[in-house]
Design an enzyme around this catalytic site. Sequence first.
Site, PDB file in Angstrom:
ATOM      1  N   ASP A  18      -8.622  12.843   5.728  1.00 27.36           N
ATOM      2  CA  ASP A  18      -7.587  12.975   6.686  1.00 27.36           C
ATOM      3  C   ASP A  18      -7.485  14.682   6.551  1.00 27.36           C
ATOM      4  OD1 ASP A  18      -7.170  10.141   5.587  1.00 27.36           O
ATOM      5  OD2 ASP A  18      -5.537  11.286   3.827  1.00 27.36           O
ATOM      6  N   GLY A  44      -8.926   7.589   2.536  1.00 26.22           N
ATOM      7  CA  GLY A  44      -9.361   6.033   2.839  1.00 26.22           C
ATOM      8  C   GLY A  44      -9.047   5.362   1.637  1.00 26.22           C
ATOM      9  N   THR A 223       3.825  -5.721  -4.590  1.00 23.73           N
ATOM     10  CA  THR A 223       4.279  -4.335  -4.798  1.00 23.73           C
ATOM     11  C   THR A 223       5.419  -4.250  -4.164  1.00 23.73           C
ATOM     12  OG1 THR A 223       3.225  -2.869  -3.095  1.00 23.73           O
ATOM     13  CG2 THR A 223       2.519  -3.323  -5.160  1.00 23.73           C
ATOM     14  N   GLY A 259      -0.036   3.305  -2.978  1.00 23.03           N
ATOM     15  CA  GLY A 259      -0.287   1.141  -3.347  1.00 23.03           C
ATOM     16  C   GLY A 259      -1.583   1.431  -3.688  1.00 23.03           C
ATOM     17  N   ASP A 260      -2.710   2.190  -3.274  1.00 27.27           N
ATOM     18  CA  ASP A 260      -3.852   2.300  -3.401  1.00 27.27           C
ATOM     19  C   ASP A 260      -3.824   2.839  -4.936  1.00 27.27           C
ATOM     20  OD1 ASP A 260      -4.305   1.706  -1.450  1.00 27.27           O
ATOM     21  OD2 ASP A 260      -4.624   4.103  -0.608  1.00 27.27           O
TER      22      ASP A 260
HETATM   23  P1  ADP Z   1       2.929  -0.152   0.069  1.00 24.22           P
HETATM   24  O1  ADP Z   1       3.034   1.814  -0.289  1.00 24.22           O
HETATM   25  O2  ADP Z   1       1.841  -0.312  -0.119  1.00 24.22           O
HETATM   26  O3  ADP Z   1       4.060  -0.991   0.417  1.00 24.22           O
HETATM   27  P2  ADP Z   1       4.682   0.202  -2.688  1.00 24.22           P
HETATM   28  O4  ADP Z   1       5.607   0.837  -1.586  1.00 24.22           O
HETATM   29  O5  ADP Z   1       5.074  -0.812  -2.985  1.00 24.22           O
HETATM   30  O6  ADP Z   1       3.560   0.070  -1.716  1.00 24.22           O
HETATM   31  O7  ADP Z   1       4.502   0.949  -3.852  1.00 24.22           O
HETATM   32  C1  ADP Z   1       3.108   0.292  -4.792  1.00 24.22           C
HETATM   33  C2  ADP Z   1       3.638   0.902  -6.075  1.00 24.22           C
HETATM   34  O8  ADP Z   1       4.365   2.831  -6.308  1.00 24.22           O
HETATM   35  C3  ADP Z   1       4.669  -0.035  -6.367  1.00 24.22           C
HETATM   36  O9  ADP Z   1       4.965  -0.645  -6.832  1.00 24.22           O
HETATM   37  C4  ADP Z   1       5.380   0.775  -7.550  1.00 24.22           C
HETATM   38  O10 ADP Z   1       4.538   1.011  -8.619  1.00 24.22           O
HETATM   39  C5  ADP Z   1       5.092   2.239  -6.848  1.00 24.22           C
HETATM   40  N1  ADP Z   1       5.731   3.294  -6.485  1.00 24.22           N
HETATM   41  C6  ADP Z   1       6.370   3.727  -4.681  1.00 24.22           C
HETATM   42  N2  ADP Z   1       7.210   3.616  -5.072  1.00 24.22           N
HETATM   43  C7  ADP Z   1       8.003   4.128  -5.724  1.00 24.22           C
HETATM   44  C8  ADP Z   1       9.518   5.209  -6.398  1.00 24.22           C
HETATM   45  N3  ADP Z   1      10.071   5.807  -5.677  1.00 24.22           N
HETATM   46  N4  ADP Z   1       9.524   5.112  -7.585  1.00 24.22           N
HETATM   47  C9  ADP Z   1       8.218   4.764  -8.264  1.00 24.22           C
HETATM   48  N5  ADP Z   1       8.249   3.899  -8.098  1.00 24.22           N
HETATM   49  C10 ADP Z   1       7.270   3.977  -7.154  1.00 24.22           C
END
Ligand code: ADP
Length: 307
Positions: A18, A44, A223, A259-260
């Site tokens: 990145d 990645g 998620t 998410g990763d």
């Molecule tokens: P993506 O970015 O792939 O859309 P998410 O935003 O759903 O994924 O976030 C993935 C995981 O990270 C969530 O299931 C949770 O466990 C954690 N997470 C993300 N944002 C928060 C937050 N504001 N507070 C606590 N945990 C978080």
Amino acid sequence: MAEDQQIQVTVVGSSNVDITALMNRLPGPGETVLADSYQLTPGGKGANQALAAQLAGAQTEFIGAVGEDEHSAIALGQMETAGVQLGRVIRSQEPTGVAIISVDSHAENSIAVVSGANASVDAAAVRNAGELHGVLVLQGEIPAAGITAAIAAAKDRVVLNLAPVITLQRGDFLAANPLVVNEHEAFEALKQLDAAAAEGLEENYEQLARQLLAQGIGSVVITLGGAGCLVAEMDAAGQAQLSQVAAMKVNAVDTTGAGDAFTGALAAHLAAGETLSEAADFANRFAAYTVQHPGAQASYPRDLSQL
Ligand code: ADP
């Protein structure tokens, strides 16, 4: 091959560098702006997930591709330090993948990704790699044919993270146990499997989970950002069982790579024999740690006692 027998999680996927430049405002077309600073960091989705799985306690192998260039050492560096096995990483004629990220003073960004070497993780390359050990983790930043070939070689359960959304074969989706997706990706996955069933469900993650199970997917984890995740599985009687696993309440400063982190940590705890709900609870805690720290791989916990 004694070493390989101990592999608990194998990630077949992408690795990038990145290149992040910080600037007051993003340039328009044809415009040059002066940026304040830049950083080169490993990224990645595949590499992020492999690092997360290793840090979450599973001996992990990463199979991907980098170029024969200076960026390759950056792309693999954090994984190497953490002890991820990299012996089968392909050296491609193409350059190491890069994501060129511009960030302005309001944290608005624009991103251009050059796949480079990641495009060479195709079916032939995956077949050449040979046996894949332990829980197999896949995402959407390598060619779809590479994903299908990896699923064919899987010896254990497959954790399929449809991020970013790419077109996959029905059989690839049905091999997932679980399919890990956010709400948008869940909708897109269902659209690929049965467009009529997906109609009107964009924002109904419980129905999306039920419909994905009804297609024949063994289990689904959706998620939900700060709300944690939904775990959906078929029980022995063929009934869909849904349970929401709450996230930790934390002060989120940067969700890059969360998410990763979630997917890698989930795979590590599934490999250790936990149930999907138990592994999802750990993955929530692991990902919640990362959102409290800046960066992607840099934000992952090096000491699990902090979770
Ligand atoms: P993506 O970015 O792939 O859309 P998410 O935003 O759903 O994924 O976030 C993935 C995981 O990270 C969530 O299931 C949770 O466990 C954690 N997470 C993300 N944002 C928060 C937050 N504001 N507070 C606590 N945990 C978080």
